[in-house]
Enzyme design. Sequence first.
Site, short mmCIF file in Angstrom:
data_model
loop_
_atom_site.label_atom_id
_atom_site.label_comp_id
_atom_site.label_asym_id
_atom_site.label_seq_id
_atom_site.Cartn_x
_atom_site.Cartn_y
_atom_site.Cartn_z
N LYS A 44 0.83 -1.21 0.00
CA LYS A 44 0.00 0.00 0.00
C LYS A 44 0.86 1.25 0.00
O LYS A 44 0.59 2.21 -0.74
CB LYS A 44 -0.92 0.00 1.22
CG LYS A 44 -1.71 1.31 1.37
CD LYS A 44 -2.67 1.28 2.54
CE LYS A 44 -3.40 2.62 2.66
NZ LYS A 44 -4.43 2.62 3.71
N HIS B 133 -6.33 -27.39 -38.21
CA HIS B 133 -7.37 -26.44 -37.82
C HIS B 133 -8.25 -27.03 -36.71
O HIS B 133 -9.48 -26.96 -36.77
CB HIS B 133 -8.20 -26.02 -39.02
CG HIS B 133 -7.39 -25.36 -40.09
ND1 HIS B 133 -6.50 -24.33 -39.84
CD2 HIS B 133 -7.31 -25.59 -41.43
CE1 HIS B 133 -5.93 -23.96 -40.97
NE2 HIS B 133 -6.40 -24.71 -41.94
#
Length: 528
Positions: free
Chosen positions: A138, A285
Amino acid sequence: MSRVRRALLSVSDKTGIVELAQGLAEFGVELVSTGGTARALGEAGLKVREVAELTGFPEMLDGRVKTLHPAIHGGILARRGHPEHVRQLALHGIETIDLVVVNLYPFEATVARPGAGFEEIVESIDVGGPALIRAAAKNHAGAGVLVDPAQYGPVLEELRRSGAELSPETRRRLAQEAFRRTAQYDAAIAAWLRAPLPSRAPASDTPPLFPPILRLEAERVQELRYGENPHQAAALYRPSGRPLGVGAARQLHGPELSYNNILDFAAALGLLLEFDEPAAVVIKHTNPCGAAVGADVRAALERAKASDPVSIYGGIVGVNRPVEPSLLPPLAGVLLEILFAPAFTAEALEELARTKKKLRVLQVPCDRSGWPSRPTELRSVPGALLAQDADLADLDPDASKVVSRRQPTAAEWQGLRFAWRVAKHVKSNAIVLTSTDQVLGVGAGQMSRVDAARLAVMRARDHGHPMAGAVAASDAFFPFRDGLDVVAEAGATAVIHPGGSIRDDEVIAAADARGMAMVLTGIRHFKH
């Protein structure tokens, strides 16, 4: 820049901590520490100030309370240069702490260890450590925070270059990594607490497969050149924890992987994992265009290539046995994107590097050892995520039902089991034609099932495969008899599908009229 004058070191994993402390001491940094960390540093000849000296309180409650004190958290959280904060620190005799080095009690490792009891697991939940980490993160404008031994070296190097100062960019990055670690830690604790207490839970009470809140933690492995198309950006992420599947792959040779390479590789690996016997698969594919099993992996590879010797170009090939030089001749002259296997001999790698410079060679475990019993699959849709447990259901001969007048022969049963496994990995609507051990034709991703059947037959014929005695698998029921008629007229003698259509009786009657064997599985394998 923020100069480091005082550091608090309190770690569970002491890897590299002495070397870090020695480096800090070179800059005249005062070392403050607790318990075992303080002892380790003292034994290394370093001067250490105990936390208890700062707080005026000893460690208490079996070590549950050590650093939870204003003398510690005030020194971390005070805003440097803020007049009122500076005044209050002076009033209470609190000194600032400029670097916090903490790694947490090994909660995840304790939970994972067989036989760990409830009390032991509870005591492995860190309280003071996350508080220290979050306080420093923080207030990263004034304090740095380290939560992983891997960070020690780069930070020491920066301190040496800068005269014991950390840049704002470094402190911000370290804060981000710190909050990521505490979030990961808390998520692991919450997941454990979701599980019922063994002593109180009914025998049937199990943790939910899908928790009410899903939190994802993944590490970016690499940024990719682009996504499915050049105008799309893309990256590859690997979930935290033990690498599995695609995440466990190691590239041994060739250009970097593309987004589409990875999708095709994932599809190929999923199909290959269906087989314990020597097997080879070919994916194009994301759909199988070839697959086979054999007495050895060379035979399997030759048959998989022969399934569709045209579509293999530019495809993905995987085998589930180590690759030796004797396996490579079937691939000569074939352009491939990826070849993967559980291992490669040095001689095979040398030959691939010499003859196939653009081939990506991947080493990956080709079995499910270490996987969870019900792995979860995630898929993104615009604005949301879909989750499901992976489709690992195999054909259960005891649960399958022969509905035709004729029973399948032993050879047909072998082919039906093989075809059913392959069909699971073909995009819906899917029809797969096979022999006992080789794919002959695949109809994938069609809008109607009869078109999928026609496509499978066409591809088998185009590549010269004899169809007499072939078997067919359908990933879902035949809604009409037309799809069955197509494969029967081509020469298929047995078919397997889930059943469940309102026209099942009509389809079964068509099979009987043609002398076909038909098996219903009662389970569907849609793949969208």
